[in-house]
Scaffold this motif. Structure first.
Motif, PDB file in Angstrom:
ATOM      1  N   UNK A 163       0.826  -1.202   0.000  1.00 24.98           N
ATOM      2  CA  UNK A 163       0.000   0.000   0.000  1.00 24.98           C
ATOM      3  C   UNK A 163       0.867   1.261   0.000  1.00 24.98           C
ATOM      4  N   UNK A 164       1.982   1.214   0.713  1.00 28.25           N
ATOM      5  CA  UNK A 164       2.936   2.333   0.679  1.00 28.25           C
ATOM      6  C   UNK A 164       3.437   2.530  -0.746  1.00 28.25           C
ATOM      7  N   UNK A 165       3.734   1.426  -1.446  1.00 32.64           N
ATOM      8  CA  UNK A 165       4.181   1.507  -2.837  1.00 32.64           C
ATOM      9  C   UNK A 165       3.133   2.184  -3.715  1.00 32.64           C
ATOM     10  N   UNK A 166       1.869   1.793  -3.535  1.00 32.15           N
ATOM     11  CA  UNK A 166       0.791   2.367  -4.351  1.00 32.15           C
ATOM     12  C   UNK A 166       0.633   3.862  -4.093  1.00 32.15           C
ATOM     13  N   UNK A 167       0.689   4.227  -2.825  1.00 34.20           N
ATOM     14  CA  UNK A 167       0.552   5.650  -2.491  1.00 34.20           C
ATOM     15  C   UNK A 167       1.739   6.441  -3.035  1.00 34.20           C
ATOM     16  N   UNK A 168       2.932   5.881  -2.892  1.00 33.78           N
ATOM     17  CA  UNK A 168       4.137   6.544  -3.384  1.00 33.78           C
ATOM     18  C   UNK A 168       4.057   6.797  -4.886  1.00 33.78           C
ATOM     19  N   UNK A 169       3.552   5.819  -5.622  1.00 34.49           N
ATOM     20  CA  UNK A 169       3.439   5.975  -7.072  1.00 34.49           C
ATOM     21  C   UNK A 169       2.463   7.085  -7.453  1.00 34.49           C
ATOM     22  N   UNK A 170       1.447   7.295  -6.638  1.00 35.26           N
ATOM     23  CA  UNK A 170       0.430   8.294  -6.955  1.00 35.26           C
ATOM     24  C   UNK A 170       0.838   9.715  -6.573  1.00 35.26           C
ATOM     25  N   UNK A 171       1.639   9.857  -5.512  1.00 33.55           N
ATOM     26  CA  UNK A 171       1.938  11.214  -5.051  1.00 33.55           C
ATOM     27  C   UNK A 171       2.861  11.942  -6.017  1.00 33.55           C
ATOM     28  N   UNK A 172       2.700  13.269  -6.026  1.00 31.77           N
ATOM     29  CA  UNK A 172       3.490  14.128  -6.896  1.00 31.77           C
ATOM     30  C   UNK A 172       4.241  15.140  -6.048  1.00 31.77           C
ATOM     31  N   UNK A 173       5.527  15.272  -6.336  1.00 36.82           N
ATOM     32  CA  UNK A 173       6.348  16.255  -5.630  1.00 36.82           C
ATOM     33  C   UNK A 173       7.556  16.576  -6.505  1.00 36.82           C
ATOM     34  N   UNK A 174       8.293  17.651  -6.189  1.00 34.85           N
ATOM     35  CA  UNK A 174       9.471  17.995  -6.993  1.00 34.85           C
ATOM     36  C   UNK A 174      10.503  16.879  -7.035  1.00 34.85           C
ATOM     37  N   UNK A 175      10.572  16.109  -5.953  1.00 41.38           N
ATOM     38  CA  UNK A 175      11.489  14.973  -5.887  1.00 41.38           C
ATOM     39  C   UNK A 175      10.924  13.974  -4.900  1.00 41.38           C
ATOM     40  N   UNK A 176      10.965  12.693  -5.244  1.00 43.22           N
ATOM     41  CA  UNK A 176      10.480  11.680  -4.318  1.00 43.22           C
ATOM     42  C   UNK A 176      11.336  10.423  -4.433  1.00 43.22           C
ATOM     43  N   UNK A 177      11.410   9.677  -3.329  1.00 42.17           N
ATOM     44  CA  UNK A 177      12.199   8.446  -3.317  1.00 42.17           C
ATOM     45  C   UNK A 177      11.660   7.522  -2.236  1.00 42.17           C
ATOM     46  N   UNK A 178      11.565   6.239  -2.565  1.00 44.66           N
ATOM     47  CA  UNK A 178      11.172   5.207  -1.612  1.00 44.66           C
ATOM     48  C   UNK A 178      12.383   4.317  -1.367  1.00 44.66           C
ATOM     49  N   UNK A 179      12.836   4.268  -0.112  1.00 49.01           N
ATOM     50  CA  UNK A 179      14.054   3.537   0.240  1.00 49.01           C
ATOM     51  C   UNK A 179      13.681   2.349   1.127  1.00 49.01           C
ATOM     52  N   UNK A 180      14.048   1.151   0.682  1.00 47.61           N
ATOM     53  CA  UNK A 180      13.718  -0.070   1.415  1.00 47.61           C
ATOM     54  C   UNK A 180      14.940  -0.529   2.222  1.00 47.61           C
ATOM     55  N   UNK A 181      14.719  -0.801   3.495  1.00 50.02           N
ATOM     56  CA  UNK A 181      15.774  -1.335   4.357  1.00 50.02           C
ATOM     57  C   UNK A 181      15.610  -2.854   4.402  1.00 50.02           C
ATOM     58  N   UNK A 182      16.652  -3.567   3.986  1.00 51.06           N
ATOM     59  CA  UNK A 182      16.563  -5.010   3.769  1.00 51.06           C
ATOM     60  C   UNK A 182      16.655  -5.851   5.045  1.00 51.06           C
ATOM     61  N   UNK A 183      17.065  -5.257   6.152  1.00 57.02           N
ATOM     62  CA  UNK A 183      17.239  -6.024   7.386  1.00 57.02           C
ATOM     63  C   UNK A 183      16.345  -5.527   8.516  1.00 57.02           C
ATOM     64  N   UNK A 184      15.315  -4.760   8.171  1.00 59.25           N
ATOM     65  CA  UNK A 184      14.514  -4.108   9.200  1.00 59.25           C
ATOM     66  C   UNK A 184      13.040  -4.463   9.113  1.00 59.25           C
ATOM     67  N   UNK A 185      12.369  -4.278  10.242  1.00 60.63           N
ATOM     68  CA  UNK A 185      10.914  -4.355  10.287  1.00 60.63           C
ATOM     69  C   UNK A 185      10.376  -2.925  10.436  1.00 60.63           C
ATOM     70  N   UNK A 186       9.695  -2.633  11.531  1.00 60.35           N
ATOM     71  CA  UNK A 186       9.000  -1.356  11.673  1.00 60.35           C
ATOM     72  C   UNK A 186       9.909  -0.206  12.103  1.00 60.35           C
TER      73      UNK A 186
END
Length: 309
Positions: free
Chosen positions: A266-289
């Motif tokens: 759901x975070x991915x879907x929201x991220x794809x929809x939002x508009x801003x001058x610059x955006x980035x989604x960073x995934x941490x591979x060894x983490x939970x919350x």
């Protein structure tokens, strides 16, 4: 210098921990999760020198909890957002800044994204850790994900427990959140943290935190219960997909790949929809919350990079 401070916001005394290094350095306002769970007393030891030396960081306790506990405080999401804007103005004035950086975690990300939407000129960038989007849909997807995990693990008891509580997940009842979802997340280490926390870890950190008086420690515990009971019914109705897409500043999301507290799809879907001058989604591979707790060096390096861009 690390100190606790109190100011009056909307006629209520509210507190925060200020990590001040250099008044000329950029200012970060950090909004904690919960509701009602200030994080600095718990994560202080994970904040390394490189992070603290770069910025002046305000760890603000929202009204009704932590250093801002007052059982007479009225609690609503709108009031909390108004408070965020007011403490932002306070920091801008105190440090003589044009704007500041807003970093938020979990529940705090709703307050943060709404503050940025309301007054974008107050902020140079926004960083949401475990970003809330649509709470009810997120919980529905997590329920489905947990069924898959139970199937993969051949956990038939867990699967039966979920099936038995199908109606509870629709209502997001306290029983489901604590005794069903909470139990399974802890069992598979896909909830708060990837590695199991020692028994009484959080309460131990709170009661050993040197900046808290005994009164502060007791009020932390009271505020956690008070805020959760008062705000969770409102939190269940959060849905950023309704009207929160367009932003005038850079937006960054950080999410742990093992975070089953908030649906990553759901975070991915929201991220794809939002508009801003610059955006980035960073995934941490060894983490939970809590990627800021579980991978502190990586987190600090990324925050420093993003905030100095």
């Amino acid at each position: 210098m690390i100190k606790k401070e109190t100011i009056i916001i909307n006629n209520i005394a509210q507190g925060y921990i200020m990590c001040e290094q250099n008044k000329k350095a950029p200012v970060i306002l950090y909004l904690h999760g919960g509701p009602g769970s200030p994080e600095y007393p718990i994560f202080q030891s994970q904040l390394n020198a490189s992070y603290l030396c770069e910025f002046n960081i305000c760890y603000y306790d929202h009204r009704g909890c932590g250093l801002s506990f007052n059982k007479k405080s009225k609690l609503s999401l709108d009031l909390l957002i108004e408070d965020v804007l007011d403490i932002t103005k306070h920091l801008i004035k105190k440090y003589n800044k044009k704007n500041i950086i807003l970093v938020a975690h979990s529940f705090g990300t709703y307050l943060g994204i709404k503050a940025v939407q309301a007054q974008p000129e107050y902020y140079s960038s926004y960083i949401g850790i475990s970003q809330i989007t649509n709470v009810k849909e997120s919980e529905r997807r997590i329920y489905d994900d947990l069924l898959k995990v139970c199937k993969e693990k051949k956990d038939y008891k867990g699967k039966r427990l979920l099936k038995k509580n199908t109606n509870s997940v629709k209502k997001l009842s306290n029983h489901y959140m604590k005794n069903v979802k909470g139990r399974l997340l802890k069992r598979y280490q896909i909830g708060l943290t990837r590695k199991p926390l020692p028994t009484y870890f959080i309460i131990g950190k709170i009661f050993s935190f040197p900046l808290y008086s005994l009164k502060n420690k007791l009020e932390y515990c009271k505020g956690l219960i008070y805020s959760s009971r008062s705000l969770f019914p409102m939190t269940k109705e959060i849905n950023l997909f309704q009207n929160s897409y367009n932003f005038k500043i850079p937006i960054y999301f950080i999410h742990g790949i093992y975070d089953y507290q908030i649906s990553r799809s759901l975070v991915n879907e929201y991220f794809e929809k939002l508009k801003s001058p610059k955006k980035e989604l960073i995934i941490f591979e060894e983490s939970a919350h809590f990627p800021n707790f579980e991978e502190p060096d990586k987190f600090n390096k990324i925050i420093t990079s993003l905030c100095n861009t």
